[in-house]
Design an enzyme around this catalytic site. Structure first.
Site, PDB file in Angstrom:
ATOM      1  N   GLU A 415       0.810  -1.213   0.000  1.00 31.46           N
ATOM      2  CA  GLU A 415       0.000   0.000   0.000  1.00 31.46           C
ATOM      3  C   GLU A 415       0.850   1.272   0.000  1.00 31.46           C
ATOM      4  OE1 GLU A 415      -2.823  -1.022   3.201  1.00 31.46           O
ATOM      5  OE2 GLU A 415      -4.212  -1.415   1.579  1.00 31.46           O
ATOM      6  N   GLU A 485      -4.174 -10.693   0.389  1.00 35.97           N
ATOM      7  CA  GLU A 485      -4.925 -10.573   1.641  1.00 35.97           C
ATOM      8  C   GLU A 485      -6.367 -10.936   1.341  1.00 35.97           C
ATOM      9  OE1 GLU A 485      -4.437  -6.781   3.682  1.00 35.97           O
ATOM     10  OE2 GLU A 485      -2.326  -6.706   3.076  1.00 35.97           O
TER      11      GLU A 485
HETATM   12  C1  GAL Z   1      -4.950  -3.999   4.119  1.00 40.87           C
HETATM   13  C2  GAL Z   1      -3.548  -3.746   4.583  1.00 40.87           C
HETATM   14  C3  GAL Z   1      -3.233  -4.420   5.886  1.00 40.87           C
HETATM   15  C4  GAL Z   1      -4.342  -4.206   6.854  1.00 40.87           C
HETATM   16  C5  GAL Z   1      -5.601  -4.732   6.295  1.00 40.87           C
HETATM   17  C6  GAL Z   1      -6.779  -4.515   7.181  1.00 40.87           C
HETATM   18  O1  GAL Z   1      -5.381  -2.962   3.327  1.00 40.87           O
HETATM   19  O2  GAL Z   1      -2.627  -4.147   3.634  1.00 40.87           O
HETATM   20  O3  GAL Z   1      -2.038  -3.913   6.373  1.00 40.87           O
HETATM   21  O4  GAL Z   1      -4.497  -2.854   7.088  1.00 40.87           O
HETATM   22  O5  GAL Z   1      -5.905  -4.076   5.103  1.00 40.87           O
HETATM   23  O6  GAL Z   1      -6.658  -5.066   8.414  1.00 40.87           O
END
Ligand code: GAL
Length: 955
Positions: A415, A485
């Site tokens: 990010e 993620e």
């Molecule tokens: C993503 C980010 C993580 C964390 C997650 C939400 O956008 O890469 O670091 O913030 O969302 O928990």
């Protein structure tokens, strides 16, 4: 007139990575050169600004006798000096890069040490800092040796000329904020300090400098090729392979390859004239081939997690045992991959990944997410002035970690928007190491990367990508896809991961994903149990968004981890109870099934009556076989019957003991015979009460008072649950967020209007209308009670009225049992909690638990603890049977109290155990960052009817 003084602290706000340090190089686990750990208790003084104190403390004669002490490695804010701050993406200081606030907590650290006896007098010495947040300036024996930024990266200084046998004074000034902070905006606590090891390394003359182990594997020929490039010439020996070659020379021999499933390492030595360094070589070849990420010719399926370093007391200062615990927990839960979100981990963690076998996406210490608040204006990754700092970070990661076979992908960071700096990093990495793939999620067109990566894409989009219909640039269309993620594990959940896994296994292009995230970053705290954002009075914070892991802060697995383990199990067992065969499929990418033993067992009404060994061929990866179950045991019948098949470890392994459960499945055989309750008794109106069989009711309201000797209070329809983090959803969610909408509609304050209490010949009927104030929607609810004299039967009929636009949180009844209720026994899903889309790991059987044991201690209290598919439950002197199966929950507080609590310490047990018997539950989803519950798991209001039989348990 205005002026700004230049001062000795300008390095803090300088975009440069630092000065005075040595070039980055490979790290090795051991060497025969001497070293001295400087970890321990250090003298410490905290100043409110970077320039509050002069640097006289670095002088040899300075008396720090009245300073505090802190442990190194450690974070001072976790040792009683100042406080931690949690923000997700917001910078907790004004955005004006590279400037930082005047209020810049600065920790002066001072440590005195003697060289051990026989410390060699030849050669030099290197002082290594493995991790300091966020900027440090270092003096040894009064000499300023340099300063650095790059918190989770190593920094080394040549110090041999400064050392003396005794009384060396190491002084380190650490600033919480620096230009580097702009590059370290990861979603986590801001935790300044010297949080990784500090080591003094003897550097013998002719010692090893940098070296690069190239160990590839030709899967067609079964041959490994090794070449170790070394800055200092020497020899490389691997006795297990009879290898003895000069550095820089290639050798090809038959080997067993390294994979995460078969982590074969060969011990070796790199010997230069002055030093012997241990090598652990794993042969494997990573390639992008046919649009897929392959290792040794085989496409991988990542069953991964995002791992931040976390310990509830020590923050990111992890000891080896904690790191090992993480790896063992991952292996035991069928996890095969880790993304080191969002920075290179302590290097010992990668040693463990090599040793136990985990695929690693090694991520650089880079995130500039806060710039999104200003449309990415001034983003350092798109500003050439910052490029040296970015390249420095890339190099420090790659050089340190390049010799780990477990690392298969380099990630540029997280990010950080897009920009030239990222491209420069990718180019540098490719030039230095073309043997791995490059990842960066923010590069949506994959200009710089080898993998198309996304976070939190919903199921439908993932399917589109799997089918190759997502469009995108030509390059992207030819690349594999991963979800770097998904499955946001905040609070209760994540839901819907079985549905994701189904997609991952259906489309070759989708090579799996990484759950967000491994562990809750709760901080152990006397007041709250575990503290989260805001608990330290931070000016800006993001609450419990920092607690979104599969493990609770103390590393107890949450139900989410149990669910994930089942969803990603490496063996698929699909059966048909009726025809007595099971189809076993080896879901490993590399291993056969020889490490596993299979057992069958046969249950009648949830109790195992027979069990035996199931012989399953040693299937190769991807192969299936149909295996015959024995004939069902004969004997008294009449109950519900099922098969359970389990795959367990056949012998102790490095990561799990013999009999450890790896995979399982159940297949029903004969269905549950339903209990018939004759309607032989009729309700009788007496003095203020109605009796019906064993039960007594209030004559005016029709409310149940007791069943035999058991007092029952407040039995009525219940639709409310304490919204989960996923019900509440994240503010930026495009979908409907039901938690807030439920509250707005008033589902937490339903009114129950009594319409009639009717005494019939064989039934007591109570008619009600359940609805929130101010709204016209309602649930017409009829309770029909009958009895055969000993048992009491309740049929609840619910008919929605009005225009319901939202699903219900739950639909069922709740009742209070007074007095001392210790626990429950049930036949149904267990042992842990389950909801409609988190139910994979719920195993049908006989279970029991204390009431406390039924609670899942989410760091922020919320709905939890439901058991699925319950046929009957015994609790507080009552037995309840359901038709159909139901969801069972029991707690010592109400849903309203649970809803109001902010920490588990707010929940005080009353004198009543509140029991929910639910016909339906709304799914969980993962909307705290990802998609909500899929439509098929939503509890849409519709006419419903469900029945419970109550009887008193005697004795
Ligand atoms: C993503 C980010 C993580 C964390 C997650 C939400 O956008 O890469 O670091 O913030 O969302 O928990």
């Amino acid at each position: 007139m205005s002026f700004r003084t230049t001062s000795a602290i300008d390095y803090v706000e300088d975009v440069s990575p630092g000065s005075g340090s040595l070039p980055p190089r490979a790290r090795y686990a051991s060497s025969d050169a001497r070293s001295l750990s400087l970890n321990g208790s250090w003298r410490f003084r905290l100043s409110p600004t970077a320039d509050a104190e002069d640097d006289s403390f670095a002088a040899e004669g300075f008396d720090a006798g009245d300073w505090a002490e802190v442990s190194v490695p450690g974070h001072w804010v976790l040792q009683g000096h100042g406080s931690p701050i949690y923000t997700n993406h917001l910078y907790p200081f004004p955005v004006d890069p590279p400037r930082v606030p005047t209020g810049n907590p600065t920790g002066d650290h001072r440590h005195t040490f003697d060289l051990p006896s026989h410390w060699p007098s030849d050669g030099g010495a290197v002082l290594r800092f493995a991790g300091v947040e966020s900027c440090a300036r270092v003096w040894l024996n009064g000499t300023d040796i340099g300063e650095f930024k790059g918190s989770r990266l190593p920094h080394e200084f040549a110090v041999g000329h400064l050392l003396k046998p005794g009384g060396n004074v190491l002084a380190v000034r650490v600033h919480q904020w620096s230009a580097g902070s702009y590059l370290e905006d990861q979603d986590q606590w801001w935790l300044p300090g010297i949080f990784r090891d500090v080591t003094l390394l003897h550097r013998p003359a002719g010692g090893v400098l940098d070296f690069f182990v190239h160990a590839s594997y030709d899967h067609v020929e079964g041959l490994g090729t090794l070449r170790v490039d070394s800055d200092v010439d020497g020899r490389v020996t691997l006795p297990g392979l009879d290898i003895d070659v000069a550095t820089g020379e290639s050798v090809t021999v038959p080997v067993r390859p390294w994979t995460a499933e078969t982590p074969q390492l060969y011990d070796g030595v790199l010997a230069t004239e002055g030093e012997r360094v241990a090598l652990r070589v794993g042969f494997r070849t990573v390639a992008l081939e046919d649009g897929l990420l392959k290792v040794n010719g085989t496409p991988l399926l990542f069953k991964g997690v995002n791992r931040h370093e976390w310990h509830p007391e020590r923050g990111r200062a992890l000891d080896l045992e904690t790191m090992r615990e993480d790896v063992l927990l991952m292996k035991r839960h069928n996890i095969n991959a880790v993304r080191t979100s969002h920075y290179p981990p302590h290097p010992a963690f990668l040693d463990l990944c090599d040793e136990y076998g985990l695929w690693v996406v090694d991520e650089c210490d880079l995130e500039t997410h806060g710039f999104t608040e200003q449309d990415w204006r001034d983003n350092p990754v798109d500003d050439d002035r910052w490029t040296p700092a970015l390249l420095d970070r890339a190099a420090r990661m790659v050089e340190r970690d390049k010799n780990h076979p477990s690392v298969v992908v380099w990630s540029l960071g997280n990010e950080a928007g897009t920009g030239r700096g990222l491209t420069a990093m990718a180019e540098w990495i490719r030039g230095r190491d073309d043997s791995r793939l490059i990842h960066y999620e923010g590069d949506i067109d994959c200009r710089d990367t080898d993998v198309y990566s996304r976070m939190y894409a919903d199921h439908a989009e993932v399917e589109t990508i799997g089918r190759g219909l997502d469009g995108g640039t030509h390059k992207r269309r030819g690349l594999p896809f991963i979800l770097c993620e998904y499955g946001h594990a905040m609070g209760n959940g994540p839901g819907g991961i079985a549905d994701y896994q189904h997609l991952f296994e259906s489309y070759d292009r989708i090579q799996g994903g990484f759950i967000w995230e491994w562990i809750d970053h709760g901080i152990r705290d006397e007041r709250y149990g575990f503290a989260y954002g805001g608990d330290f009075g931070e000016e800006l914070h993001d609450g419990n968004f920092v607690c979104d892991g599969l493990l609770f802060p103390d590393r107890t697995p949450s139900p989410g981890l149990i669910e994930y383990k089942k969803v990603i199990e490496p063996v698929r067992i699909v059966g048909d109870g009726a025809d007595g065969t099971v189809r076993v499929t080896n879901g490993y990418d590399f291993a056969d099934l020889s490490a596993l033993a299979f057992q069958w067992s046969y249950q009648v009404d949830g109790e195992t009556v027979e069990a035996g060994v199931l012989s399953v061929p040693e299937l190769a990866p991807g192969e299936s076989a149909d295996v015959k179950l024995p004939d069902p045991p004969t004997g008294p019948r009449g109950g519900e019957t099922q098969w359970t098949v389990r795959a367990t470890l056949a012998a102790d392994t490095a990561w799990g003991p013999k009999d450890h459960l790896v995979a399982w499945a159940q297949f029903p055989l004969s269905a549950r015979p339903l209990t018939a309750v004759a309607q032989s008794d009729g309700p009788v109106l007496g003095e203020g009460q109605i009796t019906l069989g064993p039960a007594a009711f209030d004559a005016r309201t029709g409310a149940l008072r007791s069943i035999g000797g058991v007092d029952v209070r407040g039995l009525r329809l219940d639709v409310w649950r304490a919204p989960t983090d996923n019900d509440n959803g994240a503010a930026w969610q495009p979908d409907q967020r039901f938690g807030p909408l439920w509250r707005e509609l008033g589902l937490h304050r339903m009114q129950h209007r009594l319409d009639s209490v009717e005494l019939g010949d064989d039934a007591l009927t109570v008619r009600t209308r359940v609805a929130p104030a101010a709204r016209e929607v309602a649930l017409r609810t009829v309770y029909r009670w009958t009895s055969d004299g000993t048992r009491l039967r309740l049929t609840v009929s619910v008919a929605p009225e009005g225009d319901w636009r939202l699903p219900l949180p739950r639909l069922g009844i709740r009742l209070g049992l007074a007095g001392s209720v210790h626990g429950a026994r049930w036949f149904g899903g267990g042992p842990g909690e389950a909801y409609p889309d988190t139910k994979s790991a719920s195993m049908v059987g006989r279970w029991e638990s204390t009431i406390d044991g039924l609670q899942t201690p989410y760091v922020r209290p919320q709905e939890n603890g439901a058991r699925a598919d319950v046929r009957w439950v015994e609790i507080g002197g009552l037995r309840v049977e359901g038709e159909p199966e139901f969801w069972f929950t029991a707690r010592r507080w109400t849903s309203e109290q649970l809803d109001a609590a902010e920490h588990p310490t707010d929940l005080l047990a009353g004198d009543t155990v509140w029991v929910n018997l639910d016909h339906g539950q709304q799914g969980i989803g993962s909307q705290s960052c990802g998609p909500g519950a899929l439509e098929q798991y939503q509890l849409r209001p519709a006419p419903a009817e469900f029945t419970f039989h109550f009887s008193e348990i005697h004795g």
